[in-house]
Design an enzyme around this catalytic site. Structure first.
Site, PDB file in Angstrom:
ATOM      1  N   GLU A 279       4.820  -7.534  14.036  1.00 47.23           N
ATOM      2  CA  GLU A 279       3.828  -8.045  14.982  1.00 47.23           C
ATOM      3  C   GLU A 279       3.366  -9.457  14.666  1.00 47.23           C
ATOM      4  O   GLU A 279       2.848 -10.149  15.525  1.00 47.23           O
ATOM      5  CB  GLU A 279       2.636  -7.094  15.106  1.00 47.23           C
ATOM      6  CG  GLU A 279       1.902  -6.796  13.829  1.00 47.23           C
ATOM      7  CD  GLU A 279       2.464  -5.630  13.017  1.00 47.23           C
ATOM      8  OE1 GLU A 279       1.687  -5.006  12.289  1.00 47.23           O
ATOM      9  OE2 GLU A 279       3.674  -5.364  13.079  1.00 47.23           O
TER      10      GLU A 279
ATOM     11  N   ARG B 171       0.817  -1.216   0.000  1.00 45.12           N
ATOM     12  CA  ARG B 171       0.000   0.000   0.000  1.00 45.12           C
ATOM     13  C   ARG B 171       0.846   1.259   0.000  1.00 45.12           C
ATOM     14  O   ARG B 171       0.432   2.304  -0.501  1.00 45.12           O
ATOM     15  CB  ARG B 171      -0.999  -0.038   1.155  1.00 45.12           C
ATOM     16  CG  ARG B 171      -2.093  -1.108   0.931  1.00 45.12           C
ATOM     17  CD  ARG B 171      -2.936  -1.353   2.167  1.00 45.12           C
ATOM     18  NE  ARG B 171      -2.200  -1.906   3.278  1.00 45.12           N
ATOM     19  CZ  ARG B 171      -1.951  -3.204   3.469  1.00 45.12           C
ATOM     20  NH1 ARG B 171      -2.402  -4.088   2.612  1.00 45.12           N
ATOM     21  NH2 ARG B 171      -1.266  -3.619   4.508  1.00 45.12           N
TER      22      ARG B 171
END
Length: 181
Positions: free
Chosen positions: A98, A61
């Site tokens: 993460e 993105r």
């Protein structure tokens, strides 16, 4: 830029990509022509009147943000991809994100020594991807003018890590706690 205006255009997907994670999907923001234009205008305005040589976009993105920013700033674009996706000689950096370990790469020489660089991505979480990108840009001799995001998850340590390094960080909306519903 109005926080509610942005928030209403960001789709929230619970338990993606794994249980307990709330995914912020900005594709719905990009689908709204007015919102997309405003986001790009605000992010690019951070560098109005400044000489930017390259805008670095992070897979995937971030490519969308960097492309428009580079166009608006009369700059070139460089890209950061996941390992094995670039066809030429690369420099790489590994990091923990993460969801687990990962490696990113940039083409060697895509940033020339002394070039002024802006880095753009959609979302800042733990900062692993961005700090690895910073490492690659600095290894090539780039001077980082700023780092831009649409979203910052301020309950995670990424923002503090970047600020501790002294980088100007801009973001349009923050989520200061994780809401999985």
């Amino acid at each position: 830029m109005d926080r509610n205006f942005l928030d209403q255009r960001i789709r929230k997907i619970p338990d993606f990509p794994k249980p307990g994670v709330l995914f912020y999907d900005i594709t719905t923001l990009f689908e709204d022509a007015q919102a997309f234009r405003e986001v790009m205008d605000v992010l690019s305005a951070n560098y109005a009147g400044k000489k930017v040589d390259k805008v670095v976009g992070i897979d995937a993105r971030g490519f969308l943000l960097a492309s428009v920013m580079a166009y608006k700033l009369n700059a070139g674009i460089s890209i950061v991809r996941k390992k094995g996706k670039l066809p030429y000689k690369t420099k790489s950096a590994s990091y923990e994100k993460e969801y687990g370990p990962d490696v990113i790469e940039m083409h060697e020489g895509t940033i020339k020594p002394g070039e002024s660089v802006v880095i753009a991505d959609d979302l800042l979480a733990t900062g692993g991807t961005m700090l690895s990108t910073v490492q690659l840009v600095e290894q090539m001799g780039g001077k980082i003018m700023g780092i831009d995001f649409i979203i910052a998850l301020t309950f995670l340590p990424g923002l503090k890590k970047l600020q501790a390094r002294g980088f100007p960080v801009h973001y349009l909306i923050d989520y200061d706690h994780e809401k999985v519903s």
